[in-house]
Write an enzyme that holds these catalytic residues in place. Structure first.
Site, PDB file in Angstrom:
ATOM      1  N   CYS A 113       2.193   3.748  11.411  1.00 42.89           N
ATOM      2  CA  CYS A 113       3.052   3.212  10.189  1.00 42.89           C
ATOM      3  C   CYS A 113       3.300   4.364   9.304  1.00 42.89           C
ATOM      4  O   CYS A 113       2.746   5.320   9.381  1.00 42.89           O
ATOM      5  CB  CYS A 113       2.548   1.814   9.630  1.00 42.89           C
ATOM      6  SG  CYS A 113       1.228   2.310   8.442  1.00 42.89           S
TER       7      CYS A 113
ATOM      8  N   HIS B 147       0.824  -1.225   0.228  1.00 38.93           N
ATOM      9  CA  HIS B 147      -0.080   0.064   0.087  1.00 38.93           C
ATOM     10  C   HIS B 147       0.848   1.155   0.126  1.00 38.93           C
ATOM     11  O   HIS B 147       2.114   1.216   0.459  1.00 38.93           O
ATOM     12  CB  HIS B 147      -0.874   0.249   1.275  1.00 38.93           C
ATOM     13  CG  HIS B 147      -0.156   0.050   2.460  1.00 38.93           C
ATOM     14  ND1 HIS B 147       0.169  -1.152   2.826  1.00 38.93           N
ATOM     15  CD2 HIS B 147       0.083   0.982   3.397  1.00 38.93           C
ATOM     16  CE1 HIS B 147       0.913  -0.942   4.285  1.00 38.93           C
ATOM     17  NE2 HIS B 147       0.879   0.494   4.431  1.00 38.93           N
TER      18      HIS B 147
END
Length: 705
Positions: free
Chosen positions: A211, A65
């Site tokens: 993240c 992603h």
């Protein structure tokens, strides 16, 4: 948002064998639907994210992603692999692959939908249903949450989780009112907690997850910690810090917490809110893969009365414990890079001010009287002296800042005081940069040892601001003055004398080595080591140290300049995105910003990095051979007037740039010549691997370094 994933974005028979090929195959579906505008640019962004941390998760899941300027709308593509694809998960290959594409400016509603999917991936019934789905339409409906919205329970595995329940008041921190109104994927139903006896006080934990992209791992870690807390009978409240910002936990919730868990790969924002509590600080994947262990670990710390210092906010992450299997060498590198990263602004500001002082007032400006006592407003020499003296003061902070922030990277704020004290002592005893490195490590280690001591509850509040700084400063002072300081000072003097005597072949060899180091990782740890070595010599400048500084800067300019030249001369060997990056690389290289070559290295490391190293070695060696010198630690071509032998210096840079560009063109040209027609290859291989080892589908998949 209901068409974020459609049947056209589902491949239940994904034939790719590598993660690069899988990303390319799914991304091509996005391009076909107009969701991605530039396949090469998007895949480069996916590879850059993958290089930061593998996206494979336990349970056979891969979630490549990224957020990208080449994405026109939030999109999700799903592929199911019969053979499995290695995404770096500890338990083996992934058979469920989700490619998540978010626009660079995605709003809260978009990211909330993506984060909802990330949470659902932690539900076994959901993943089982995907593995048994028989057609693409059903799989897309399941991912959108439409199966969970059916009024009647279904016999399929997806329905076994029960109907979705409304979002609880304590929603994920990223959700906003706009997000709540959007048709986001419904949350998975949760089992109610067992009632707690009034006499029993539930152990409370607050956690922060984050993240690099703030889309997937952030929320999966939050979900895993919450589920593990329910199973352990522990109250866990999580603050996900994602891409779209975050909602702060109520201060009362933090104050009532018994312990803290940080599961992050980017700096925890406003970390000071959680100070003074037992803390476990790990990477975000640890929060996903072993949440029960983290809860047990932090409960043990609380029972023993350990007040663990939190990790430095600048690292990703710099923590005391580290991930399982992380060696001391890796942690040492993180700590040293912490100090260097904070030192660099002082280097740039102080060094350039000193250089400007020399440029305006001549090399005798260092003998000018203090401007506080003698300053003539109309005299350019006075202004030169002002610049030189301000720069000198900024430069005098280098060693204390280096030591202080090495200690900070190891032990957070309690390490600052002993670190700065140790760095100042290193200056006092002429131990230089080597003394600063030692002082920072000693200070950080001392504070970490003190933090592990069992402390009575009444003293915990004053430990970070009184007890730890007091004891650690005394210990560091003793060791630096009486034990290790003098031997390090002797070593520093020997190094300085060696640099002063460099000449001939020895100087050229050193220049070649420094050039290779500057170009190996393009701004990474090895590059920073070479740069710090050169800057350290400027603290006590001599002919040798000035040559070293010149060689390091010249070599660091080569990679971006070479890529810019190569894209100009043979543009057809590069993608459109790379050609655009090449235009910017001219300016970045001329400014001594080595990182300008990173996009090229990320896309094709096996050809770009060796070529850059060859050119850097040529430039470093020639700079030493020509005896070029440099008094400024930064500036690129803009400080050419301050360079000794400037014409030969430019020749050295041009030679290295030509060598690197020529090698890149040669290697890329050989690859193109030996390949079959790209369009035909893309249609037949489906994103497989070509004969030269690169991903199929016209080798547009970048390889992360």
């Amino acid at each position: 948002m209901s068409d974020m994933i459609t049947a056209d974005l589902v491949d239940l028979d994904l034939a790719a064998e590598t993660k690069e090929a899988a990303a390319c195959s799914l991304a091509e579906r996005m391009v076909t639907l107009g969701r991605v505008t530039d396949l090469d640019g998007f895949l480069a962004d996916v590879a850059a994210r993958e290089a930061q941390m593998p996206t494979g998760l336990d349970g056979g899941i891969g979630i490549p992603h990224c957020r990208s300027a080449h994405v026109s709308e939030p999109t999700l593509a799903f592929g199911r692999s019969a053979r499995g694809i290695d995404f770096g998960a500890p338990d083996g290959p992934a058979d469920l692959i989700f490619l998540i594409a978010a626009p660079a400016g995605a709003d809260d509603a978009h990211l909330t939908i993506l984060s909802a999917l990330a949470r659902r991936l932690m539900n076994e019934d959901f993943t089982t249903a995907l593995r048994t789905a028989t057609d693409a339409t059903a799989a897309a409906s399941l991912i959108r949450g439409e199966e969970a919205a059916q009024p009647e329970p279904q016999p399929e595995p997806a329905a076994s989780a029960g109907p979705a329940v409304p979002a609880e008041p304590e929603a994920p921190a990223e959700e906003s009112p706009a997000a709540e109104e959007s048709p986001a994927i419904p949350p998975v139903a949760e089992e109610p907690e067992e009632p707690t006896k009034p006499a029993d006080r539930v152990f409370r934990i607050v956690a922060v997850t984050s993240c690099p992209t703030g889309i997937a791992h952030t929320y999966m870690a939050a979900e895993a910690l919450e589920q593990a807390g329910q199973q352990a009978g522990v109250e866990v409240v999580v603050e996900p810090q994602g891409s779209a910002g975050f909602n702060r936990l109520d201060p009362a919730v933090i104050a009532a917490a018994d312990a803290v868990i940080f599961a992050h790969d980017v700096p925890v924002r406003e970390k000071e809110r959680f100070a003074g509590k037992p803390t476990v600080d790990v990477g975000v994947k640890a929060g996903i893969n072993r949440p029960a262990e983290l809860i047990a670990e932090v409960r043990g710390k609380a029972e023993r009365g350990e007040i663990t210092g939190t990790a430095s906010a600048h690292a990703s992450p710099v923590d005391n414990a580290g991930e399982p299997g992380e060696g001391y060498g890796t942690k040492l590198r993180k700590w040293l890079m912490s100090g260097v990263s904070y030192m660099v602004p002082f280097v740039a500001a102080g060094g350039l001010l000193i250089a400007l002082g020399f440029a305006i007032g001549g090399y005798t400006i260092n003998k000018a009287p203090s401007v506080a006592e003698h300053f003539i407003w109309t005299d350019h020499t006075s202004w030169a002296a002002l610049l030189f003296q301000v720069g000198g003061l900024a430069f005098s902070f280098l060693v204390p800042v280096l030591a202080g922030y090495i200690a900070y990277g190891m032990a957070d704020r309690p390490g600052l005081v002993p670190g700065f004290v140790g760095g100042s002592i290193a200056l006092t005893i002429n131990a230089g940069f080597l003394g600063g490195l030692a002082a920072g490590l000693i200070a950080g280690g001392t504070v970490m040892a003190i933090q592990k001591l069992r402390v009575p509850a009444p003293l915990r509040g004053i430990m970070p601001v009184v007890v730890i700084p007091l004891i650690s400063s005394a210990i560091v002072g003793f060791l630096m003055f009486l034990v290790v300081g003098k031997p390090i000072a002797s070593l520093q003097k020997a190094l300085t004398d060696w640099l002063s005597g460099l000449s001939g072949a020895n100087a050229i060899i050193l220049g070649v080595i420094l050039g290779l180091m500057m170009c190996f990782d393009l701004g990474g740890p090895l590059n920073k080591v070479a740069y710090a070595f050169a800057v350290g010599g400027l603290a006590n400048p001599n002919e040798g140290s000035l040559k070293v500084m010149a060689a390091v800067m010249a070599a660091g300019m080569v990679p971006p300049l070479a890529m810019a030249l190569a894209t100009t001369v043979r543009g057809r060997l590069f993608t459109r995105t790379e050609r655009e990056n090449g235009k910017a690389a001219w300016v970045l290289g001329a400014s001594f910003i080595t990182e300008g070559a990173i996009p090229f290295a990320a896309a094709d490391p096996l050809r770009v990095i060796p070529s850059a190293m060859a050119g850097g070695a040529v430039t470093g060696g020639l700079s030493m051979l020509f005896e070029c010198t440099l008094r400024a630690p930064h500036g690129g071509i803009f400080v050419i007037p301050l360079i000794g032998n400037p014409f030969l210096y430019l020749i050295a840079i041009a030679a290295g740039t030509a060598v690197s560009a020529g090698l890149v063109i040669l290697l890329k040209g050989a690859r193109k010549t030996g390949r079959p027609d790209q369009a035909a290859e893309a249609g037949t291989t489906g994103g497989g691997i070509t004969g030269d080892g690169r991903a199929g589908a016209d080798a547009k998949v970048p390889v992360a370094v």
